[in-house]
Design a protein around this motif. Sequence first.
Motif, PDB file in Angstrom:
ATOM      1  N   MET A  82      47.504  44.898  41.469  1.00 50.06           N
ATOM      2  CA  MET A  82      47.500  43.711  40.599  1.00 50.06           C
ATOM      3  C   MET A  82      47.289  44.144  39.154  1.00 50.06           C
ATOM      4  SD  MET A  82      44.998  40.355  40.743  1.00 50.06           S
ATOM      5  CE  MET A  82      45.534  40.002  42.420  1.00 50.06           C
ATOM      6  N   ALA A  83      48.098  43.626  38.260  1.00 51.84           N
ATOM      7  CA  ALA A  83      47.970  43.994  36.849  1.00 51.84           C
ATOM      8  C   ALA A  83      46.704  43.398  36.256  1.00 51.84           C
ATOM      9  CB  ALA A  83      49.187  43.500  36.084  1.00 51.84           C
ATOM     10  N   PRO A  84      46.046  44.136  35.332  1.00 52.93           N
ATOM     11  CA  PRO A  84      44.849  43.598  34.674  1.00 52.93           C
ATOM     12  C   PRO A  84      45.160  42.289  33.960  1.00 52.93           C
ATOM     13  CG  PRO A  84      45.107  45.946  34.224  1.00 52.93           C
ATOM     14  CD  PRO A  84      46.366  45.486  34.876  1.00 52.93           C
ATOM     15  N   ASN A  85      44.178  41.378  33.957  1.00 57.21           N
ATOM     16  CA  ASN A  85      44.344  40.121  33.255  1.00 57.21           C
ATOM     17  C   ASN A  85      43.094  39.833  32.447  1.00 57.21           C
ATOM     18  OD1 ASN A  85      42.350  38.813  34.980  1.00 57.21           O
ATOM     19  ND2 ASN A  85      43.942  38.827  36.564  1.00 57.21           N
ATOM     20  N   ASP A  86      43.021  38.644  31.878  1.00 56.30           N
ATOM     21  CA  ASP A  86      41.914  38.312  30.982  1.00 56.30           C
ATOM     22  C   ASP A  86      40.570  38.246  31.691  1.00 56.30           C
ATOM     23  OD1 ASP A  86      43.822  38.216  29.087  1.00 56.30           O
ATOM     24  OD2 ASP A  86      43.599  36.095  28.581  1.00 56.30           O
ATOM     25  N   ALA A 115      36.743  38.037  26.713  1.00 58.07           N
ATOM     26  CA  ALA A 115      36.095  38.110  25.400  1.00 58.07           C
ATOM     27  C   ALA A 115      34.581  38.161  25.519  1.00 58.07           C
ATOM     28  CB  ALA A 115      36.511  36.911  24.551  1.00 58.07           C
ATOM     29  N   ASP A 116      34.078  38.448  26.721  1.00 54.53           N
ATOM     30  CA  ASP A 116      32.651  38.708  26.915  1.00 54.53           C
ATOM     31  C   ASP A 116      32.451  40.204  27.018  1.00 54.53           C
ATOM     32  OD1 ASP A 116      30.891  36.178  27.329  1.00 54.53           O
ATOM     33  OD2 ASP A 116      32.775  35.714  28.354  1.00 54.53           O
ATOM     34  N   GLU A 126      43.607  43.638  22.731  1.00 51.48           N
ATOM     35  CA  GLU A 126      44.488  42.474  22.762  1.00 51.48           C
ATOM     36  C   GLU A 126      44.018  41.454  23.804  1.00 51.48           C
ATOM     37  OE1 GLU A 126      47.536  39.723  22.222  1.00 51.48           O
ATOM     38  OE2 GLU A 126      46.681  41.255  20.905  1.00 51.48           O
ATOM     39  N   ILE A 127      43.547  41.934  24.947  1.00 54.80           N
ATOM     40  CA  ILE A 127      43.001  41.027  25.962  1.00 54.80           C
ATOM     41  C   ILE A 127      41.804  40.270  25.390  1.00 54.80           C
ATOM     42  CG2 ILE A 127      41.636  40.989  28.098  1.00 54.80           C
ATOM     43  CD1 ILE A 127      43.579  43.001  29.259  1.00 54.80           C
TER      44      ILE A 127
END
Length: 311
Positions: free
Chosen positions: A1-5, A64-65, A233-234
């Motif tokens: 699974m590709a990394p996500n936010d 963003a944490d 960017e994430i």
Amino acid sequence: MAPNDHSVILHHFDESPFSEKIRLVFGLKNIAWTSVRISRIMPRPDLMPMTGGYRRTPVMQIGADIYCDTQCIIRELERRCPAPSLFPGGNEGLASASAMWTDKSFFQNAVNLVFGSLADKVPQSFIEDREKLRGAKFDVAAMKAAIPQMRDQFRAHVGWIETQLGSGGPWLGGGAMGLFDINAYMNIWYVRSNLPVADELLAQFPNVRAWETRVRAIGHGTRTEMSTAEALEIGRRATPQTIEVEDPHDPNGRTVGDLVDVRPDDYGKIAVRGRIVALSAQSIAIRRHDDLAGDVVVHFPRAGFLVTPAA
């Protein structure tokens, strides 16, 4: 699974003993995580916008944490992935507090032993970087002169682990691996990874040598790689997920919205400024904005850190 936010991202370098702690937590909990390899020395232009200047290793990012210090990272991983527990026999307080031994006196002993032994092989660029981080001279000559004392102290620290393993089971907390083991293993791993004399130093500790093999076999979970630019960017496109939490018992009357500076109390004393989002006896989270990273919430532990009103 590709990394996500919402992926677990670890900013680390492979030689970092503190990062090895977190990699072992990933292994114990069978966590799939994304590795972002950072430089051992500054600059780190894609990470600093997210941390606000905090530069110790590792840093964990979930969207963003941003989680700083292994205490904070471990607490969040236990919250998100509670099974298997890092506290299988209870003793959460003592296991957590053991970091004040392993990360401070035991770690300083291991650092002095390693760099004293490497001495002339340490690059000048690394020495200069660590002097800036520590705010003091990184004196490898003095470390080399202190090797006999450091061997004595290393033996004492390892002796405690040997004694504990001989009295209660295959793991430091008894019948199952937990945070006690991860904290204590860090410095054994660090010496083993850097010094050919590790076998000699550990020869008289059969329980430790067998335990070391068991810990190593846990592995590091499922790891994929990402660039520092991709991680930034994430963070930039994500929204912090931390909710506001007051601490009615804060001994200094701090409250959500206060503008504060947070910094380590021992080395790397770089202040990170932001407004309090969440507060407790063990953690503080502050919101800040950066032109490159956007809006982020940076999380710190309370033990070992100073919180002061922003000037």
